[in-house]
Write an enzyme that holds these catalytic residues in place. Structure first.
Site, PDB file in Angstrom:
ATOM      1  N   LYS A 248       8.459 -35.504  55.311  1.00 10.83           N
ATOM      2  CA  LYS A 248       8.569 -34.321  56.285  1.00 10.83           C
ATOM      3  C   LYS A 248       9.804 -33.462  56.294  1.00 10.83           C
ATOM      4  O   LYS A 248       9.896 -32.419  56.666  1.00 10.83           O
ATOM      5  CB  LYS A 248       8.026 -35.039  57.685  1.00 10.83           C
ATOM      6  CG  LYS A 248       9.220 -36.039  58.175  1.00 10.83           C
ATOM      7  CD  LYS A 248       8.675 -36.378  59.356  1.00 10.83           C
ATOM      8  CE  LYS A 248       9.623 -37.718  59.933  1.00 10.83           C
ATOM      9  NZ  LYS A 248      11.051 -36.980  60.184  1.00 10.83           N
ATOM     10  N   THR A 249      10.817 -34.429  56.147  1.00 12.39           N
ATOM     11  CA  THR A 249      12.082 -33.642  56.310  1.00 12.39           C
ATOM     12  C   THR A 249      12.450 -32.818  55.085  1.00 12.39           C
ATOM     13  O   THR A 249      12.944 -31.633  55.435  1.00 12.39           O
ATOM     14  CB  THR A 249      13.442 -34.769  56.292  1.00 12.39           C
ATOM     15  OG1 THR A 249      13.080 -35.828  57.455  1.00 12.39           O
ATOM     16  CG2 THR A 249      14.723 -34.168  56.338  1.00 12.39           C
TER      17      THR A 249
ATOM     18  N   ASP B 150      11.162 -31.518  64.677  1.00 13.91           N
ATOM     19  CA  ASP B 150      10.846 -32.573  63.900  1.00 13.91           C
ATOM     20  C   ASP B 150      10.510 -33.762  64.779  1.00 13.91           C
ATOM     21  O   ASP B 150      10.845 -33.660  66.021  1.00 13.91           O
ATOM     22  CB  ASP B 150      12.322 -32.929  63.034  1.00 13.91           C
ATOM     23  CG  ASP B 150      11.879 -34.155  61.981  1.00 13.91           C
ATOM     24  OD1 ASP B 150      10.673 -34.306  61.763  1.00 13.91           O
ATOM     25  OD2 ASP B 150      12.862 -34.690  61.415  1.00 13.91           O
ATOM     26  N   GLU B 151       9.852 -34.567  64.489  1.00 17.17           N
ATOM     27  CA  GLU B 151       9.425 -35.844  65.115  1.00 17.17           C
ATOM     28  C   GLU B 151       8.717 -35.399  66.527  1.00 17.17           C
ATOM     29  O   GLU B 151       8.802 -35.891  67.585  1.00 17.17           O
ATOM     30  CB  GLU B 151      10.499 -36.799  65.469  1.00 17.17           C
ATOM     31  CG  GLU B 151      11.320 -37.211  64.273  1.00 17.17           C
ATOM     32  CD  GLU B 151      10.457 -38.128  63.673  1.00 17.17           C
ATOM     33  OE1 GLU B 151       9.366 -38.671  63.991  1.00 17.17           O
ATOM     34  OE2 GLU B 151      11.207 -38.930  62.617  1.00 17.17           O
TER      35      GLU B 151
ATOM     36  N   GLN C  76       2.754 -42.602  64.553  1.00 15.55           N
ATOM     37  CA  GLN C  76       4.086 -43.016  64.641  1.00 15.55           C
ATOM     38  C   GLN C  76       4.689 -42.624  66.000  1.00 15.55           C
ATOM     39  O   GLN C  76       6.207 -42.779  66.279  1.00 15.55           O
ATOM     40  CB  GLN C  76       4.977 -42.692  63.483  1.00 15.55           C
ATOM     41  CG  GLN C  76       4.573 -43.176  62.089  1.00 15.55           C
ATOM     42  CD  GLN C  76       5.722 -42.823  60.961  1.00 15.55           C
ATOM     43  OE1 GLN C  76       6.733 -43.519  60.780  1.00 15.55           O
ATOM     44  NE2 GLN C  76       5.478 -41.649  60.409  1.00 15.55           N
TER      45      GLN C  76
ATOM     46  N   ARG D 164       7.350 -49.364  56.441  1.00 14.36           N
ATOM     47  CA  ARG D 164       8.587 -49.386  55.853  1.00 14.36           C
ATOM     48  C   ARG D 164       8.727 -50.145  54.545  1.00 14.36           C
ATOM     49  O   ARG D 164       9.752 -49.648  53.950  1.00 14.36           O
ATOM     50  CB  ARG D 164       9.218 -50.267  56.881  1.00 14.36           C
ATOM     51  CG  ARG D 164       9.645 -49.809  58.398  1.00 14.36           C
ATOM     52  CD  ARG D 164      10.026 -48.342  58.580  1.00 14.36           C
ATOM     53  NE  ARG D 164       8.593 -47.674  58.911  1.00 14.36           N
ATOM     54  CZ  ARG D 164       8.510 -46.394  58.549  1.00 14.36           C
ATOM     55  NH1 ARG D 164       9.691 -45.571  58.188  1.00 14.36           N
ATOM     56  NH2 ARG D 164       7.152 -45.645  58.706  1.00 14.36           N
TER      57      ARG D 164
END
Length: 677
Positions: free
Chosen positions: A36-37, A224-225, A255, A610
């Site tokens: 995503k980044t 973002d987020e 998330q 993770r």
């Protein structure tokens, strides 16, 4: 680094679709590990390559660390020559910059201070004393928590006394103190962290011409987020997006794990309803984890009812199955994990830094720390006291804050007594009354101390000297040059290091404290070299935002011990999710509401995703409670993992692995009935 053309060629089809859709509302559902980044930074550079002026672009995220990484990537891809730079920052930094320019429209001065948590508590303690709140059941932390929940759009906690909210004594105290708290902040020309967002929204609502100016400034908004945004951040974005609605949000509802601090899951779930004509792009290819980890993670998260459909996949192959292990005791669980780490390190030539032990809350680290220490395995516990919360840092920061904002009464009271100058509570109270009676700041009252009745000449002289010192350094810091050198001079002039050696009788402790002060000076020097237009106010802002956004540069050495919340955004080759038991995950406080259990499931999902190469899930059959062993029940989330993704392994106390597998499979087949779900 790749330029924009090379970067575009390396994107997968869904990523490219997200990058090239530039007009109108866009929702990018970016699953864990889906890049995503990379997408949001490439989209920023792509807009600029299409001729959009950089200054028309605003990208916001939640931490300075994330913003720095995004800026670095954009600079590497885009040709920024003379047309300015896009604004890539945190929500709070953006709002702070707007308020510095415009806050006079709300009755504040532009040199306002930003109060951290300890300063908020100190102010509230004083206010509770003023209104004679002597009942010890009303803790200052509880009152501040109620205020913070209100500012973040959260309902008050249920009263523990069983009364209706309107009959709860805490509500009466809150309604008395909340307005006094806000009035006092304004009198001190200070804001708390939540005010940065609230006042920016208030500014836009009350001043349409200012809002129009910023809408014209920022044509393209990216967030973002987005799943972590609260109601105030949502309102800020909706106001700024205006009629153009060029709002691109990137996030993953699976998330969303910060509901307890105000994050609204509905912001991302209802985005299509709130912004008509929204295009939705799903990023489902995972670049982080092996297939069995994703198979297990997908199966768990699909049990949540409030979510947008997506399913992660990978080209990495299935890899080893997820290993489930039941230990006899908490200590046995910790020892098994420690032994497994030692074995994997030896068998696969791995580094200790490749391993992470993830748990629900920080207080669960003890047994793992003991086992690792016993076997001499190095480790780092992530999460501790903030650097900026140390006494010596707060002492020097108080001087800097009063130099920057003469109305900052709270910082002045701290600074004037460190080192001691003979001004006791009685003298300070008389000075405060004099300031109120003459409608002047407390600093001005100190300067005119000889006029205050009942203050000895010696004390008045010291008060006046302190005021002159502050004003002298205010002048010295004014042009923002050589601030590190000036700060050193201030520390020497007030004999602060000598004060530390007098305060801490142990030379080793005092030396450690002085090293922290030297580090603080170094951080100011670093700030000066990084900023084009450094200023004392700017340094204090960077310090406040870094601290309050809970961004700590952890130097990880050895195995990482970390909570689910802190692990978000990180990845490790091998992950152990420990203490996967009912009342731990899901937490016992979440048991009453389905929405809370769903957030706990998202937390578990974050932990699972993770893992890059291997994932272990462990729990203990017994734990000590009030000094007595008590049986535990494994987490309901374990039952949601399909058998073909699990390696049930050898359970504690069993000699026959085949018998163990049969018993375990039978247990999990009946889990739902046991839980009554």
């Amino acid at each position: 680094m790749k330029n924009i053309r090379t970067e575009m060629e390396s994107l997968n089809p869904r990523q490219k679709e997200a990058v090239t859709h530039t007009e109108g509302p866009l929702l990018i559902l970016a699953g864990a590990g889906s890049g995503k980044t990379r997408v949001i930074t490439t989209r920023t550079a792509y807009l600029m390559a299409q001729g959009v002026q950089p200054k028309k672009i605003l990208a916001v995220t939640f931490t300075n660390k994330a913003a720095r990484e995004m800026r670095k990537r954009v600079r590497a891809m885009a040709n920024q020559n003379g047309n300015g730079r896009p604004t890539i920052s945190t929500f709070h930094s953006v709002c702070l910059n707007i308020l510095r320019r415009e806050i006079q429209h709300l009755g504040y001065r532009g040199d306002f201070s930003i109060y951290d948590t300890s300063e908020q508590l100190s102010l509230m303690r004083s206010l509770m004393s003023d209104v004679h709140v002597r009942d010890k059941s009303f803790r200052v932390e509880s009152v501040m928590e109620r205020i913070n929940r209100t500012k973040n759009g959260l309902p008050p906690l249920s009263p523990e006394n069983g009364k209706e909210p309107e009959e709860d004594p805490m509500e009466a105290i809150f309604h008395t103190l909340y307005p006094k708290y806000q009035e006092t902040l304004k009198a001190f020309n200070a804001l708390d962290f939540d005010d940065l967002l609230l006042l920016a929204v208030k500014l836009f609502k009350q001043n349409p011409e200012i809002l129009d100016r910023y809408r014209e400034r920022f044509w393209y908004l990216m967030v973002d987020e987005y799943q972590d945004t609260n109601s105030t951040q949502y309102e800020f974005l909706k106001l700024l997006a205006g009629g153009r609605k060029n709002l691109c949000v990137v996030g993953d509802d699976d998330q969303s794990i910060y509901g307890w601090r105000g994050a609204q899951l509905g912001n991302i779930l209802d985005f299509e309803k709130d912004f008509s004509g929204t295009k939705v792009v799903r990023l489902e290819e995972n670049y982080r984890s092996i297939g069995h980890v994703l198979k297990a993670s997908n199966a768990v998260i699909k049990n949540n009812k409030r979510r947008m459909e997506k399913s992660l996949w990978t080209r990495k192959g299935l890899g080893p199955k997820v290993r489930l292990y039941k230990a006899g005791t908490v200590e046995g669980e910790a020892q098994w994990i420690t032994d497994r780490i030692a074995q994997l390190k030896f068998d696969k030539s791995m580094a200790y830094e490749d391993f992470a032990i993830i748990y629900r809350t920080n207080n669960l680290s003890r047994s793992f720390e003991e086992a690792l220490r016993k076997d001499r395995i190095p480790y780092t516990v992530v999460g501790g006291t903030s650097y900026f919360e140390r006494k010596e840092i707060k002492d020097i920061a108080a001087y800097l804050k009063i130099i920057a904002n003469p109305n900052d009464h709270l910082s002045l009271l701290r600074a004037v007594g460190i080192p001691k100058r003979g001004m006791g509570p009685s003298a300070l109270e008389k000075l405060s009354s004099f300031a109120n009676g003459h409608s002047i700041s407390f600093l001005q009252a100190l300067r005119r101390a000889e006029e205050v009745e009942g203050i000895a000449k010696k004390v008045a002289a010291k008060a006046s000297d302190f005021a002159e010192l502050i004003l002298r350094y205010k002048s010295a810091f004014r042009d923002g040059k050589e601030m590190g050198r000036i700060l050193k001079e201030l520390i020497v002039e007030i004999d602060y290091k000598e004060y530390l050696f007098d305060l801490y009788k142990t030379p080793e402790v005092a030396k450690s404290k002085t090293e922290n002060i030297n580090g603080f000076v170094d951080s100011m020097i670093h700030y000066e070299t990084e900023e084009m237009e450094p200023s004392l106010q700017g340094f204090l802002e960077s310090m406040a935002l870094t601290d309050m956004e809970v961004e700590k540069e952890e130097k990880v050495f050895g195995v990482t011990l970390i909570s689910f919340h802190s692990a978000k955004g990180l990845e490790f080759p091998v992950v152990f999710i420990a203490r996967a038991e009912e009342e731990i995950v899901p937490h016992k406080k979440s048991m009453g509401r389905d929405t809370d259990v769903e957030e706990e499931r998202r937390l578990f999902y974050v932990g699972m995703t993770r893992a890059m190469k291997e994932l272990y899930l462990t729990y203990a059959g017994r734990r000590m409670k009030y000094g007595k062993p008590e049986p535990t029940m494994p987490s309901r989330f374990l039952d949601e993992i399909p058998d073909d993704a699990l390696n049930l392994g050898n359970q504690a106390g069993d000699e026959d692995p085949e018998k163990t597998d049969k018993d375990a499979k039978a247990f999990f087949a009946n889990m739902r009935e046991i839980l009554g779900s």
